[in-house]
Design a protein around this motif. Structure first.
Motif, PDB file in Angstrom:
ATOM      1  N   LYS A 129     -46.803 -53.528 -57.142  1.00 16.10           N
ATOM      2  CA  LYS A 129     -46.813 -54.076 -55.782  1.00 16.10           C
ATOM      3  C   LYS A 129     -45.619 -55.005 -55.596  1.00 16.10           C
ATOM      4  N   ILE A 130     -45.109 -55.057 -54.381  1.00 12.73           N
ATOM      5  CA  ILE A 130     -43.980 -55.923 -54.048  1.00 12.73           C
ATOM      6  C   ILE A 130     -44.469 -57.046 -53.139  1.00 12.73           C
ATOM      7  N   TYR A 131     -44.189 -58.281 -53.542  1.00  9.75           N
ATOM      8  CA  TYR A 131     -44.520 -59.431 -52.701  1.00  9.75           C
ATOM      9  C   TYR A 131     -43.285 -60.325 -52.639  1.00  9.75           C
ATOM     10  N   VAL A 132     -42.765 -60.493 -51.427  1.00  9.52           N
ATOM     11  CA  VAL A 132     -41.620 -61.380 -51.218  1.00  9.52           C
ATOM     12  C   VAL A 132     -42.033 -62.419 -50.183  1.00  9.52           C
ATOM     13  N   PRO A 133     -42.013 -63.702 -50.539  1.00  9.32           N
ATOM     14  CA  PRO A 133     -42.442 -64.739 -49.585  1.00  9.32           C
ATOM     15  C   PRO A 133     -41.594 -64.723 -48.316  1.00  9.32           C
ATOM     16  N   ASP A 134     -42.234 -64.960 -47.204  1.00  3.46           N
ATOM     17  CA  ASP A 134     -41.521 -65.084 -45.937  1.00  3.46           C
ATOM     18  C   ASP A 134     -40.781 -66.422 -45.918  1.00  3.46           C
ATOM     19  N   ARG A 135     -39.458 -66.351 -45.707  1.00  2.00           N
ATOM     20  CA  ARG A 135     -38.636 -67.564 -45.768  1.00  2.00           C
ATOM     21  C   ARG A 135     -39.133 -68.642 -44.802  1.00  2.00           C
ATOM     22  N   MET A 136     -39.503 -68.222 -43.588  1.00  2.29           N
ATOM     23  CA  MET A 136     -39.876 -69.187 -42.558  1.00  2.29           C
ATOM     24  C   MET A 136     -41.285 -69.740 -42.781  1.00  2.29           C
ATOM     25  N   LYS A 137     -42.225 -68.882 -43.161  1.00  7.55           N
ATOM     26  CA  LYS A 137     -43.622 -69.281 -43.242  1.00  7.55           C
ATOM     27  C   LYS A 137     -44.017 -69.831 -44.611  1.00  7.55           C
ATOM     28  N   GLU A 138     -43.425 -69.292 -45.674  1.00  8.54           N
ATOM     29  CA  GLU A 138     -43.849 -69.663 -47.021  1.00  8.54           C
ATOM     30  C   GLU A 138     -42.806 -70.437 -47.806  1.00  8.54           C
ATOM     31  N   GLY A 139     -41.529 -70.278 -47.426  1.00  7.90           N
ATOM     32  CA  GLY A 139     -40.480 -70.940 -48.180  1.00  7.90           C
ATOM     33  C   GLY A 139     -40.157 -70.207 -49.466  1.00  7.90           C
TER      34      GLY A 139
END
Length: 599
Positions: A129-139
């Motif tokens: 699985k691929i999980y990349v944090p959202d820059r705006m929401k998660e940092g």
């Protein structure tokens, strides 16, 4: 190259104490006996031999430098702290079929690192699985929310790449959730590793690998070699037909180049061999991206850093953060084309936002540069996705470490991205600011850093960093403002033969920059504006010899103004380029600097 191209030694080369960009020109010294030894032993053209000698390459290390191979330079994976344990944990998961995920940073290094793992797992018959944090929401990096989501999806093992080494709180939460975590990172570490099954980072204090210059993409490559070794040791199913890591070198190479790692040692082998893999076009994501960008011909480091890299980054900057990893790992041509088109559009949006921000930031940055050693400017209106690029542009102009702050709103903490000048360790200073309680989060490496800070503490941060870094900046001031000239000669000496000679000692990048040549007493015989910010031109010397070229993003700078005026004679500092267009190949130059000439 002709004998006319000779190094000249003087206090300031060609008398240039202050060029149009404010730099003093100097030459690189070369031991003539060493030049001759290089020329004879390796059958090098004189200019290539001179460049090697002037850049500190020793005779005994020249063969490896000229032909950097993985066989000669690949480090022993077991020399990395926790590497053997990481390999065991990952191999256990592959063999048992545990549900696994990669949590990647949203830049090129993170995307290329994640893509290597996805491709590897797929080749072993497993999905990752691929999980990349959202820059705006998660940092940046792993968070408690990210681990909770992955746990809810049934994930049992998370591999973090290009992040995680400083995420003590989130990793403690992951342990409490019953999640196993393996960290593959390269960012500076000043404390004990966080709680995880394994933390592989050549920059952790107890790592004895000597590979602290690696990016996360390089660390992942070594980790996969360790997993292959573990699979063979166990005799795992399929261990006689394990994934060929050579075919992933284009991914490791693009992460290395785009994270501005020095092209020395193992990194040099990764990029040199990775370019060969890129040129065969087997990674359909990279091929689709190059096609969309209109890039043809022999791929170079320039393609990694300035054509493909910015487009891969665009998803994490102003769009879907997972696009990079998905594009680089896909094996579906239709998906590759769709993702490449999306990233191309996002890159155009990124460029528009960047231009708007730069126009607003320049005035404030100039004022800050007059008062402090470190330039920090920001606005809650500036998109966090493009602050890093803006910081790099301003740093190049101001010749000082620069941090640009952006945010979602006035009520949210500022996100900052910084770029530093040679000899000034910004990452260590940001880590110290976090230790001093000025930051919510922060870290990085010598050349770049990221941080999160409350807006009301920005003035304190300015004072802290300026006081800490002023001595380093003063000590390195001459280095930062000097322009090293490799050779000087006539316009007529710039041809494809020179390019072929230079190719012999490439690839070029951080730690081994492209050669800069001086063309004395030339005039601009033609100049025109290209795409609103670039200047295409023709230089002509006293003998009437001409060479075409381009000055990127020069229009609002002293260089662009001088080129467009065409009313004086200059000494020109240039890089030599191969221009491939409509099946025609010719030599041209890129302007680095100009200085007034009395000629």
């Amino acid at each position: 190259m002709s004998a006319a191209l000779q190094l000249e030694r003087s206090a300031a080369f060609l008398g240039v104490e202050r060029s149009l960009t404010g730099r003093r020109w100097r030459t690189r010294d070369a031991d003539l006996a060493l030049v001759e030894a290089f020329r004879r032993r390796f059958s090098l053209p004189e200019i290539a031999a001179r460049l090697l000698a002037a850049r500190g390459v020793a005779l005994e290390g020249a063969e490896t430098f000229l032909e950097p191979t993985l066989k000669a330079l690949f480090p022993d994976p077991s020399s990395f702290a926790d590497m053997d344990e990481a390999a065991r944990v990952i191999e256990d998961a592959i063999v048992s079929g545990r549900s696994c995920a990669v949590l990647a940073d949203y830049d090129v290094d993170g995307g290329s690192s994640g893509a290597q793992l996805v491709r590897y797992f797929r080749a072993r018959g497993r999905e990752l699985k691929i999980y990349v944090p959202d820059r705006m929401k998660e940092g940046y990096g792993p968070s408690v929310v990210a681990f909770e989501r992955l746990k809810a999806e049934g994930v049992e093992l998370v591999i973090t790449v290009d992040c995680g080494a400083a995420a003590e709180g989130p990793l403690n939460a992951a342990a409490d959730l019953g999640l196993d975590v393996v960290v593959l990172d390269h960012h500076l570490m000043q404390h004990e590793p966080p709680k995880a099954r394994a933390v592989v980072n050549p920059n952790r204090m107890d790592c004895r690998s000597g590979q602290g210059h690696l990016t996360a993409a390089g660390v992942v490559l070594v980790t996969l070699a360790a997993v292959n070794r573990e699979a063979r040791r166990r005799g795992s199913i399929g261990s006689n037909n394990l994934p060929d890591l050579i075919q992933m070198l284009d991914l490791a190479a693009i992460g290395t180049v785009c994270d501005v790692a020095p092209l020395t040692g193992f990194n040099r082998a990764i990029v040199s061999q990775g370019l060969k893999i890129l040129r065969n076009g087997k990674n359909i994501g990279l091929a689709a991206l190059a096609e969309n960008a209109g890039r043809k011909g022999q791929a170079t480091v320039y393609d990694f850093g300035f054509i493909l890299g910015p487009r891969i980054n665009a998803g994490g900057r102003v769009g879907d953060a997972s696009l990079a990893t998905r594009l680089l790992s896909t094996e579906d041509i239709d998906e590759a084309r769709e993702l490449a088109a999306t990233l191309e559009a996002l890159n155009q949006e990124r460029r528009a936002r960047e231009a708007e921000m730069l126009a607003e930031a320049e005035t404030a940055a100039l004022a800050e540069a007059e008062q402090r050693a470190v330039v920090i400017v920001g606005s809650h209106r500036w998109h966090p996705g493009v602050i890093g690029i803006a910081a790099g542009r301003l740093k190049d102009r101001l010749m000082k470490p620069t941090i640009v702050l952006g945010g979602v709103s006035e009520r949210e903490p500022a996100k900052g991205s910084g770029r530093s000048t040679p000899g000034v360790n910004l990452g260590a200073a940001v880590a110290a600011a976090k230790e001093a309680g000025l930051l919510i989060n922060g870290g990085g490496h010598a050349a770049a850093a990221g941080l999160t800070v409350e807006w009301e503490r920005v003035e304190e941060l300015k004072d802290f960093l300026s006081e800490r870094l002023a001595p380093e900046l003063n000590a390195a001031a001459g280095e930062a403002r000097a322009l090293s000239i490799d050779a000087a000669g006539a316009v007529g000496a710039i041809d494809l033969g020179l390019i072929e000679a230079l190719d012999r000692i490439g690839p070029y990048g951080q730690g081994h920059p492209e050669p800069v040549f001086a063309l004395p007493d030339v005039r601009v015989s033609f100049a025109k504006l290209v795409k609103e910010e670039h200047v295409r031109f023709t230089l002509e010397d006293a003998r009437g010899a001409r060479i075409g070229g381009i000055a990127f993003r020069a229009m609002k700078s002293p260089l662009g103004e001088a080129l467009m005026k065409r009313d004086a004679t200059y000494h020109a500092a240039v890089r030599v380029k191969r221009n491939e267009w409509n099946d025609t190949v010719r030599a041209e130059v890129e302007i680095v600097d100009l200085a007034a000439s009395a000629g």
